[in-house]
Motif scaffolding. Structure first.
Motif, PDB file in Angstrom:
ATOM      1  N   LEU A  41       0.849  -1.209  -0.168  1.00  0.00           N
ATOM      2  CA  LEU A  41       0.176   0.142  -0.189  1.00  0.00           C
ATOM      3  C   LEU A  41       0.810   1.390  -0.058  1.00  0.00           C
ATOM      4  O   LEU A  41       0.433   2.222  -0.469  1.00  0.00           O
ATOM      5  CB  LEU A  41      -1.044   0.022   1.147  1.00  0.00           C
ATOM      6  CG  LEU A  41      -2.215  -0.972   1.233  1.00  0.00           C
ATOM      7  CD1 LEU A  41      -2.907  -0.912   2.332  1.00  0.00           C
ATOM      8  CD2 LEU A  41      -2.987  -0.536  -0.338  1.00  0.00           C
ATOM      9  N   LEU A  42       2.085   1.227   0.355  1.00  0.00           N
ATOM     10  CA  LEU A  42       3.055   2.396   0.237  1.00  0.00           C
ATOM     11  C   LEU A  42       3.107   2.661  -1.198  1.00  0.00           C
ATOM     12  O   LEU A  42       3.399   3.874  -1.640  1.00  0.00           O
ATOM     13  CB  LEU A  42       4.484   2.234   0.977  1.00  0.00           C
ATOM     14  CG  LEU A  42       4.244   2.210   2.447  1.00  0.00           C
ATOM     15  CD1 LEU A  42       5.650   2.067   3.022  1.00  0.00           C
ATOM     16  CD2 LEU A  42       3.518   3.583   2.981  1.00  0.00           C
ATOM     17  N   GLY A  43       3.080   1.599  -2.075  1.00  0.00           N
ATOM     18  CA  GLY A  43       3.104   1.842  -3.474  1.00  0.00           C
ATOM     19  C   GLY A  43       1.777   1.919  -4.281  1.00  0.00           C
ATOM     20  O   GLY A  43       1.540   1.726  -5.346  1.00  0.00           O
ATOM     21  N   LEU A  44       0.865   2.239  -3.520  1.00  0.00           N
ATOM     22  CA  LEU A  44      -0.441   2.162  -4.007  1.00  0.00           C
ATOM     23  C   LEU A  44      -0.598   3.188  -5.346  1.00  0.00           C
ATOM     24  O   LEU A  44      -1.237   2.728  -6.232  1.00  0.00           O
ATOM     25  CB  LEU A  44      -1.597   2.948  -3.041  1.00  0.00           C
ATOM     26  CG  LEU A  44      -3.012   2.926  -3.354  1.00  0.00           C
ATOM     27  CD1 LEU A  44      -3.528   1.810  -4.073  1.00  0.00           C
ATOM     28  CD2 LEU A  44      -3.755   3.563  -2.410  1.00  0.00           C
ATOM     29  N   VAL A  45      -0.186   4.414  -5.380  1.00  0.00           N
ATOM     30  CA  VAL A  45       0.022   5.264  -6.372  1.00  0.00           C
ATOM     31  C   VAL A  45       1.065   5.113  -7.449  1.00  0.00           C
ATOM     32  O   VAL A  45       1.321   5.880  -8.363  1.00  0.00           O
ATOM     33  CB  VAL A  45      -0.328   6.953  -5.872  1.00  0.00           C
ATOM     34  CG1 VAL A  45      -1.485   6.896  -5.248  1.00  0.00           C
ATOM     35  CG2 VAL A  45       0.839   7.198  -5.218  1.00  0.00           C
ATOM     36  N   SER A  46       2.004   4.134  -7.182  1.00  0.00           N
ATOM     37  CA  SER A  46       3.274   3.790  -7.969  1.00  0.00           C
ATOM     38  C   SER A  46       2.614   2.976  -9.105  1.00  0.00           C
ATOM     39  O   SER A  46       1.828   2.302  -8.994  1.00  0.00           O
ATOM     40  CB  SER A  46       4.228   3.228  -7.323  1.00  0.00           C
ATOM     41  OG  SER A  46       4.714   3.902  -6.133  1.00  0.00           O
ATOM     42  N   ALA A  47       3.432   3.535 -10.253  1.00  0.00           N
ATOM     43  CA  ALA A  47       2.979   2.678 -11.693  1.00  0.00           C
ATOM     44  C   ALA A  47       3.168   1.411 -11.461  1.00  0.00           C
ATOM     45  O   ALA A  47       4.137   0.832 -10.853  1.00  0.00           O
ATOM     46  CB  ALA A  47       3.861   3.494 -12.688  1.00  0.00           C
ATOM     47  N   LYS A  48       2.355   0.377 -12.144  1.00  0.00           N
ATOM     48  CA  LYS A  48       2.625  -1.015 -12.254  1.00  0.00           C
ATOM     49  C   LYS A  48       4.019  -1.287 -12.935  1.00  0.00           C
ATOM     50  O   LYS A  48       4.681  -2.316 -12.472  1.00  0.00           O
ATOM     51  CB  LYS A  48       1.326  -1.717 -12.736  1.00  0.00           C
ATOM     52  CG  LYS A  48       0.284  -1.682 -12.201  1.00  0.00           C
ATOM     53  CD  LYS A  48      -0.871  -2.486 -12.940  1.00  0.00           C
ATOM     54  CE  LYS A  48      -2.165  -2.634 -12.032  1.00  0.00           C
ATOM     55  NZ  LYS A  48      -3.255  -3.187 -12.736  1.00  0.00           N
ATOM     56  N   ASP A  49       4.302  -0.351 -13.783  1.00  0.00           N
ATOM     57  CA  ASP A  49       5.730  -0.941 -14.549  1.00  0.00           C
ATOM     58  C   ASP A  49       6.924  -0.728 -13.585  1.00  0.00           C
ATOM     59  O   ASP A  49       8.021  -1.248 -14.074  1.00  0.00           O
ATOM     60  CB  ASP A  49       5.768  -0.073 -15.854  1.00  0.00           C
ATOM     61  CG  ASP A  49       5.742   1.391 -15.614  1.00  0.00           C
ATOM     62  OD1 ASP A  49       6.145   1.712 -14.447  1.00  0.00           O
ATOM     63  OD2 ASP A  49       6.181   2.342 -16.410  1.00  0.00           O
ATOM     64  N   VAL A  50       6.741  -0.077 -12.458  1.00  0.00           N
ATOM     65  CA  VAL A  50       8.039   0.126 -11.691  1.00  0.00           C
ATOM     66  C   VAL A  50       7.505  -0.964 -10.173  1.00  0.00           C
ATOM     67  O   VAL A  50       8.291  -0.883  -9.255  1.00  0.00           O
ATOM     68  CB  VAL A  50       8.289   1.360 -11.011  1.00  0.00           C
ATOM     69  CG1 VAL A  50       8.720   2.185 -12.131  1.00  0.00           C
ATOM     70  CG2 VAL A  50       7.042   2.060 -10.441  1.00  0.00           C
ATOM     71  N   GLY A  51       6.556  -1.608 -10.407  1.00  0.00           N
ATOM     72  CA  GLY A  51       6.354  -2.640  -9.190  1.00  0.00           C
ATOM     73  C   GLY A  51       4.985  -2.085  -8.253  1.00  0.00           C
ATOM     74  O   GLY A  51       4.762  -2.966  -7.323  1.00  0.00           O
ATOM     75  N   GLY A  52       4.344  -1.016  -8.574  1.00  0.00           N
ATOM     76  CA  GLY A  52       3.399  -0.470  -7.786  1.00  0.00           C
ATOM     77  C   GLY A  52       2.113  -1.117  -8.091  1.00  0.00           C
ATOM     78  O   GLY A  52       2.040  -1.856  -8.874  1.00  0.00           O
ATOM     79  N   LEU A  53       1.045  -0.604  -7.270  1.00  0.00           N
ATOM     80  CA  LEU A  53      -0.333  -1.126  -7.396  1.00  0.00           C
ATOM     81  C   LEU A  53      -0.963  -0.415  -8.542  1.00  0.00           C
ATOM     82  O   LEU A  53      -2.180  -0.772  -9.180  1.00  0.00           O
ATOM     83  CB  LEU A  53      -1.240  -1.009  -6.077  1.00  0.00           C
ATOM     84  CG  LEU A  53      -0.573  -1.759  -4.880  1.00  0.00           C
ATOM     85  CD1 LEU A  53      -1.513  -1.614  -3.745  1.00  0.00           C
ATOM     86  CD2 LEU A  53      -0.649  -3.219  -5.323  1.00  0.00           C
ATOM     87  N   GLY A  54      -0.452   0.861  -9.127  1.00  0.00           N
ATOM     88  CA  GLY A  54      -1.039   1.667 -10.044  1.00  0.00           C
ATOM     89  C   GLY A  54      -2.325   2.374  -9.759  1.00  0.00           C
ATOM     90  O   GLY A  54      -3.456   2.481 -10.497  1.00  0.00           O
ATOM     91  N   GLY A  55      -2.575   2.616  -8.682  1.00  0.00           N
ATOM     92  CA  GLY A  55      -3.801   3.043  -8.046  1.00  0.00           C
ATOM     93  C   GLY A  55      -3.859   4.464  -8.473  1.00  0.00           C
ATOM     94  O   GLY A  55      -2.804   5.152  -8.715  1.00  0.00           O
ATOM     95  N   GLY A  56      -5.070   5.296  -8.352  1.00  0.00           N
ATOM     96  CA  GLY A  56      -5.143   6.571  -8.743  1.00  0.00           C
ATOM     97  C   GLY A  56      -5.388   7.423  -7.365  1.00  0.00           C
ATOM     98  O   GLY A  56      -5.528   6.928  -6.367  1.00  0.00           O
ATOM     99  N   LEU A  57      -5.949   8.664  -7.556  1.00  0.00           N
ATOM    100  CA  LEU A  57      -6.297   9.696  -6.350  1.00  0.00           C
ATOM    101  C   LEU A  57      -7.279   8.927  -5.926  1.00  0.00           C
ATOM    102  O   LEU A  57      -7.422   9.187  -4.636  1.00  0.00           O
ATOM    103  CB  LEU A  57      -6.563  10.955  -6.941  1.00  0.00           C
ATOM    104  CG  LEU A  57      -6.903  12.037  -6.024  1.00  0.00           C
ATOM    105  CD1 LEU A  57      -6.041  12.176  -4.761  1.00  0.00           C
ATOM    106  CD2 LEU A  57      -7.109  13.396  -6.772  1.00  0.00           C
ATOM    107  N   ALA A  58      -8.426   8.565  -6.273  1.00  0.00           N
ATOM    108  CA  ALA A  58      -9.563   8.143  -5.513  1.00  0.00           C
ATOM    109  C   ALA A  58      -9.344   7.088  -4.525  1.00  0.00           C
ATOM    110  O   ALA A  58      -9.933   6.782  -3.666  1.00  0.00           O
ATOM    111  CB  ALA A  58     -10.840   7.542  -6.506  1.00  0.00           C
TER     112      ALA A  58
END
Length: 371
Positions: A41-58
């Motif tokens: 969840l610390l990577g929630l707004v990190s892009a998937k191409d760097v290993g994040g969850l790719g979430g947005g502001l909502a």
């Protein structure tokens, strides 16, 4: 598994049980951050191409809101981490982006200064070109996660370009950074807010985020929509938390001579109803703001200016109401109402303050420039 499903056991098992001590001791919620990192969840707004969850502001807003219901100090740390991550994602180096996505790096914003106060887009700290990079000098007045985060998104005057400011990514352990005083204040006692001083801090050629002189445009154009919605979400979660604590008191506490409950009093019910309306109004405005941004509506920036002020002022009213109708029980530390009452004071004076936002909204309505 949804992000809220990932979050709930962390709140229940780590954040909520520690909330009282986090506040009492002014203790940074390190265990909560470690659990959020392990869950992704610390990577929630990190892009998937760097290993994040790719979430947005909502999605980020929903996480901050839920955390704030039980521990606003932790919610503020996460809010500032997401706010910084959004800019690092767009302008920062891939190595740091990957560390954030992996849950191993916490960041925060370092913008407020005594000289600029709530006009955070116009810092007085400086940056100058030297061999091998840039030297930063400045005094930040209040930085969330000071000394606890791994990096700061730092602001200064431009090096050479026109404009009000330039942004930098600065490692928190860089030589020349110091914390002259630790925070010991009224509310949000666990978020490690403190002044940070930079004296001859050398950063590399790649530390600049965006162009020299473009800081104010990035702050107001890219960051303000994120920050305003996340702070509003923290206020909304906090209000939900205080109502969740005061309502059982009203329904269970009884008068001995009549065996009637506090909730049997029409005045008590009316106070509670008004508080509920204020929470729902703030959430509806937040949700409409998110919808306006997602759709690119013409009124999106007006909603951004409104949402933080509306939620912050509602939180003052709702927590004041909870203290009033909670009576003596609301003053007890173990109940949690007075803690949320204290925590609610912060949002309205956090830059941009409610008063600054009122001026911005009035300017926008009159067709005037914001600054």
């Amino acid at each position: 598994m949804s992000h809220l499903a990932l979050l709930e056991p962390i709140v229940q098992n780590t954040m909520a049980p520690a909330a009282l001590e986090t506040d009492r001791e002014g203790r940074f919620p390190r265990a909560a951050l470690q659990a959020l990192g392990a869950s992704g969840l610390l990577g929630l707004v990190s892009a998937k191409d760097v290993g994040g969850l790719g979430g947005g502001l909502a999605e980020a807003a929903a996480v901050v809101e839920r955390i704030a219901k039980d521990c606003p100090s932790t919610a503020m740390v996460v809010c500032m981490h997401y706010a910084a991550t959004v800019l690092i994602e767009k302008h920062g180096p891939e190595a740091v982006r990957r560390e954030i996505a992996a849950g191993r790096h916490v960041s925060t914003l370092a913008w407020s200064e005594t000289g600029s106060r709530s006009h955070f887009w116009a810092p007085v700290g400086t940056a100058r070109r030297v061999s091998g990079g840039y030297l930063l000098d400045g005094q930040k007045s209040m930085v969330t996660s000071a000394g606890e985060a791994d990096s700061y998104v730092w602001s200064s005057r431009p090096v050479a370009a026109e404009g009000a400011s330039t942004l930098w990514l600065v490692g928190s352990r860089t030589e020349g950074l110091s914390i002259p005083a630790r925070y010991d204040g009224l509310g949000l006692r666990g978020n490690a807010s403190a002044p940070v001083t930079a004296q001859g801090v050398l950063v590399g050629e790649d530390a600049m985020l965006g162009a020299d002189g473009a800081g104010a445009d990035i702050m107001n154009g890219e960051e303000l929509p994120v920050f305003a919605n996340l702070i509003a979400s923290a206020s909304i979660g906090l209000m939900e938390g205080v109502l969740a604590r005061v309502t059982p008191h009203l329904t269970r506490t009884r008068f001995a001579e009549s065996d009637s409950a506090l909730a049997d009093l029409p005045t008590i019910r009316a106070y509670l109803a008004r508080a509920r309306i204020r929470v729902d109004q703030a959430r509806l405005l937040r949700d409409d703001t998110l919808a306006a941004l997602a759709a690119g509506r013409p009124d999106a920036m007006l909603r951004v200016l409104e949402v933080k002020a509306a939620a912050a002022e509602a939180a003052l009213e709702v927590t004041d109401t909870a203290m009033r109708i909670g009576g003596g029980a609301a003053f007890r530390k173990d109940v949690g109402i007075e803690r949320l009452f204290r925590d609610a004071r912060a949002a309205s004076v956090m830059a941009p303050t409610s008063d600054v936002l009122y001026d911005f909204i009035g300017r926008a309505l009159c067709g005037l420039p914001l600054a």
